[in-house]
Motif scaffolding. Structure first.
Motif, PDB file in Angstrom:
ATOM      1  N   GLU A 139       0.836  -1.213   0.000  1.00 34.79           N
ATOM      2  CA  GLU A 139       0.000   0.000   0.000  1.00 34.79           C
ATOM      3  C   GLU A 139       0.865   1.256   0.000  1.00 34.79           C
ATOM      4  N   CYS A 140       1.911   1.236   0.785  1.00 33.19           N
ATOM      5  CA  CYS A 140       2.825   2.371   0.864  1.00 33.19           C
ATOM      6  C   CYS A 140       3.479   2.627  -0.499  1.00 33.19           C
ATOM      7  N   THR A 141       3.865   1.558  -1.175  1.00 34.16           N
ATOM      8  CA  THR A 141       4.476   1.678  -2.494  1.00 34.16           C
ATOM      9  C   THR A 141       3.501   2.299  -3.490  1.00 34.16           C
ATOM     10  N   ARG A 142       2.252   1.881  -3.451  1.00 27.22           N
ATOM     11  CA  ARG A 142       1.238   2.472  -4.343  1.00 27.22           C
ATOM     12  C   ARG A 142       1.158   3.983  -4.150  1.00 27.22           C
ATOM     13  N   GLU A 143       1.094   4.410  -2.896  1.00 23.12           N
ATOM     14  CA  GLU A 143       1.009   5.850  -2.603  1.00 23.12           C
ATOM     15  C   GLU A 143       2.265   6.582  -3.063  1.00 23.12           C
ATOM     16  N   LEU A 144       3.423   6.002  -2.771  1.00 22.86           N
ATOM     17  CA  LEU A 144       4.688   6.629  -3.184  1.00 22.86           C
ATOM     18  C   LEU A 144       4.768   6.785  -4.696  1.00 22.86           C
ATOM     19  N   LYS A 145       4.358   5.752  -5.433  1.00 27.00           N
ATOM     20  CA  LYS A 145       4.424   5.792  -6.889  1.00 27.00           C
ATOM     21  C   LYS A 145       3.441   6.814  -7.464  1.00 27.00           C
ATOM     22  N   ARG A 146       2.314   7.021  -6.797  1.00 28.93           N
ATOM     23  CA  ARG A 146       1.380   8.071  -7.237  1.00 28.93           C
ATOM     24  C   ARG A 146       2.007   9.448  -7.041  1.00 28.93           C
ATOM     25  N   MET A 147       2.674   9.631  -5.907  1.00 31.90           N
ATOM     26  CA  MET A 147       3.273  10.925  -5.578  1.00 31.90           C
ATOM     27  C   MET A 147       4.571  11.170  -6.349  1.00 31.90           C
ATOM     28  N   HIS A 148       5.354  10.117  -6.534  1.00 36.07           N
ATOM     29  CA  HIS A 148       6.674  10.218  -7.172  1.00 36.07           C
ATOM     30  C   HIS A 148       6.819   9.057  -8.157  1.00 36.07           C
ATOM     31  N   PRO A 149       6.246   9.166  -9.345  1.00 32.81           N
ATOM     32  CA  PRO A 149       6.216   8.035 -10.282  1.00 32.81           C
ATOM     33  C   PRO A 149       7.583   7.460 -10.642  1.00 32.81           C
TER      34      PRO A 149
END
Length: 92
Positions: free
Chosen positions: A72-82
């Motif tokens: 879940e954390c990775t999903r959020e990070l990738k949305r914020m910083h692709p």
């Protein structure tokens, strides 16, 4: 033909809820030539509140984190910083 020397140090942030694992991984990264641990975080919430610019080159992310999983954390990070690079790790 030899590869040209790498002059840049690769910055690594580590996310793991086990204090001993977090400490050991941070130490190992710092001991590896060409790498530097720029942050260690015990949870996704701590990561999001403490992650600052410049972003690390790589985040070493534990999958099994409390409250919010590493996935879940990775999903959020990738949305914020692709463009951020994340390596998942687990003891499972």
């Amino acid at each position: 033909m030899d590869n040209p020397p790498v002059s840049a140090v690769i910055s690594v942030a580590i996310v793991d809820d086990d204090p001993e694992v977090l400490s050991n991984l941070s130490w190992m990264v710092d001991q590896a030539e060409g790498y530097r641990c720029t942050g260690s975080y015990a949870s996704c919430d701590v990561l999001f509140s403490g992650l600052a610019e410049p972003l690390p080159d790589v985040i070493l992310m534990d999958i099994g984190l409390p409250v919010k999983s590493g996935i879940e954390c990775t999903r959020e990070l990738k949305r914020m910083h692709p463009g951020i690079r994340i390596v998942m790790q687990t003891v499972y």
